[in-house]
Write an enzyme that holds these catalytic residues in place. Structure first.
Site, PDB file in Angstrom:
ATOM      1  N   ASP A  47       0.838  -1.198   0.000  1.00 39.19           N
ATOM      2  CA  ASP A  47       0.000   0.000   0.000  1.00 39.19           C
ATOM      3  C   ASP A  47       0.877   1.255   0.000  1.00 39.19           C
ATOM      4  O   ASP A  47       1.678   1.464   0.911  1.00 39.19           O
ATOM      5  CB  ASP A  47      -0.883  -0.006   1.258  1.00 39.19           C
ATOM      6  CG  ASP A  47      -1.808   1.209   1.311  1.00 39.19           C
ATOM      7  OD1 ASP A  47      -2.921   1.116   0.771  1.00 39.19           O
ATOM      8  OD2 ASP A  47      -1.408   2.248   1.869  1.00 39.19           O
ATOM      9  N   TYR A  52       2.894  10.041  -0.193  1.00 41.11           N
ATOM     10  CA  TYR A  52       3.966   9.472   0.638  1.00 41.11           C
ATOM     11  C   TYR A  52       5.341   9.691   0.023  1.00 41.11           C
ATOM     12  O   TYR A  52       6.355   9.604   0.706  1.00 41.11           O
ATOM     13  CB  TYR A  52       3.787   7.961   0.843  1.00 41.11           C
ATOM     14  CG  TYR A  52       2.483   7.503   1.433  1.00 41.11           C
ATOM     15  CD1 TYR A  52       1.614   8.391   2.069  1.00 41.11           C
ATOM     16  CD2 TYR A  52       2.106   6.158   1.366  1.00 41.11           C
ATOM     17  CE1 TYR A  52       0.413   7.951   2.599  1.00 41.11           C
ATOM     18  CE2 TYR A  52       0.907   5.713   1.900  1.00 41.11           C
ATOM     19  CZ  TYR A  52       0.060   6.611   2.512  1.00 41.11           C
ATOM     20  OH  TYR A  52      -1.128   6.159   3.030  1.00 41.11           O
ATOM     21  N   LYS A  77      -2.758   5.900  -4.220  1.00 38.76           N
ATOM     22  CA  LYS A  77      -3.853   6.835  -3.963  1.00 38.76           C
ATOM     23  C   LYS A  77      -3.649   8.171  -4.666  1.00 38.76           C
ATOM     24  O   LYS A  77      -2.525   8.659  -4.784  1.00 38.76           O
ATOM     25  CB  LYS A  77      -3.995   7.077  -2.447  1.00 38.76           C
ATOM     26  CG  LYS A  77      -4.087   5.791  -1.641  1.00 38.76           C
ATOM     27  CD  LYS A  77      -4.186   6.016  -0.142  1.00 38.76           C
ATOM     28  CE  LYS A  77      -3.899   4.721   0.593  1.00 38.76           C
ATOM     29  NZ  LYS A  77      -2.467   4.492   0.783  1.00 38.76           N
ATOM     30  N   HIS A 110      -7.628   9.533  -1.957  1.00 38.61           N
ATOM     31  CA  HIS A 110      -7.051   9.544  -0.611  1.00 38.61           C
ATOM     32  C   HIS A 110      -7.947  10.238   0.418  1.00 38.61           C
ATOM     33  O   HIS A 110      -8.051   9.804   1.568  1.00 38.61           O
ATOM     34  CB  HIS A 110      -5.675  10.226  -0.654  1.00 38.61           C
ATOM     35  CG  HIS A 110      -4.731   9.757   0.401  1.00 38.61           C
ATOM     36  ND1 HIS A 110      -3.372   9.700   0.215  1.00 38.61           N
ATOM     37  CD2 HIS A 110      -4.939   9.332   1.663  1.00 38.61           C
ATOM     38  CE1 HIS A 110      -2.791   9.250   1.316  1.00 38.61           C
ATOM     39  NE2 HIS A 110      -3.724   9.020   2.214  1.00 38.61           N
TER      40      HIS A 110
END
Length: 314
Positions: A47, A52, A77, A110
């Protein structure tokens, strides 16, 4: 050495999703070795997310691992700065490029909240406040449906939506989300909301399965760690497992996926061993420790009132 973790759940697309996934949030630099270790241990569900900054590391680790792409369930996402419908597919394309693949197994929105469209991940106005956008999450999701139809995302879904937001999404779009990723752990169990998903055929993935374990959650710092909860510890003794492993097994027992994250190889391996079967009476015991405590709520920062109708809203 592959572990025995093997529980999978079915999505409404017919695809299977491994119950234990590997989360890659934070510590960008540590992610390539961490994902490499995770794949080596036997994780097959990874994931990540645009925000990120770990997609390139995840892509490199997958390539290096030698594990065939079709054996890996890969999730990423869409970030808030790409909510305007014409920005969605280019955002996914950029993610695919960084991941070194031509499709993801699951693409999630997200957050329902739009930021101003553009290159800045956190666009700020002159007062230093996040500059919000005016895209409607329904239109954003419709652009995701187009990516799904093209096969760039084998499944689409959302993350961090309220019940009212989910209901509106179902009413105004044509592809039922395959999954909803939410904060969920023994201190925030959301039984009613989770049951609603089951009714609609939407899979639930639990992020932050260890609750306030994460040091960025300021609201949970003045209390004991969820994984040290006496009930989890007591159940763990029976199976010779840690409180953390029991917390993961509890989520899996309820038919959900869990995505713990760690940088330490020993802990990466230990988390995978959270895929074991709890007796029904132990699941019930853990059901009894719900504190309705939510640790992740960026409403103020993001200019959006999240989780308005859910447990744990401050």
């Amino acid at each position: 050495m592959a572990s025995s973790a093997s529980t999978t759940h079915k999505l409404n697309t017919g695809a299977t999703i491994p119950a234990i996934g590997f989360g890659t949030w934070q510590d960008k630099e540590a992610q390539e070795p961490a994902v490499t270790a995770a794949l080596k241990c036997g994780y097959r569900h990874i994931d990540t997310a645009r925000i990120y900054g770990t997609e390139p590391a995840v892509g490199a680790a997958i390539k290096k691992s030698g594990v065939p792409r079709d054996e890996i369930f890969l999730v990423t996402k869409l970030w808030n700065n790409s909510h305007s419908p014409e920005a969605v597919e280019p955002a996914l394309d950029a993610s695919l490029k960084d991941l070194g693949t031509d499709y993801v197994d699951l693409y999630l929105m997200h957050w329902p909240s739009p930021f101003k469209t553009g290159d800045s991940l956190f666009p700020k106005d002159s007062n230093g406040k996040v500059e919000t956008g005016d895209s409607d999450y329904v239109d954003t999701y419709k652009a995701m449906e187009a990516c799904f139809k093209k096969g760039k995302a084998k499944a689409i879904g959302v993350s961090n939506f309220s019940k009212a937001e989910m209901e509106r999404l179902l009413k105004e779009t044509s592809v039922v989300p395959a999954a909803h990723q939410i904060e969920c752990h023994p201190y925030l169990q959301q039984h009613g909301f989770v049951a609603w998903h089951k009714e609609k055929g939407i899979h639930v993935t639990q992020y932050s399965p260890f609750g306030n374990q994460n040091e960025i959650y300021s609201s949970g710092q003045n209390m004991g760690k969820l994984m040290d909860d006496p009930v989890l510890a007591e159940v763990g003794k029976k199976y010779n497992k840690t409180g953390a492993q029991v917390a993961l097994a509890w989520g899996i027992a309820h038919g959900r996926s869990v995505i713990p994250k760690s940088k330490t190889e020993s802990r990466i391996k230990a988390n995978l061993e959270g895929d074991f079967k709890l007796e029904p009476e132990d699941v019930k015991k853990i059901d009894g420790i719900d504190k309705k405590m939510r640790f992740n709520d960026p409403s103020e920062n993001f200019g959006w009132n999240f989780y308005a109708d859910l447990d744990g809203k401050k």
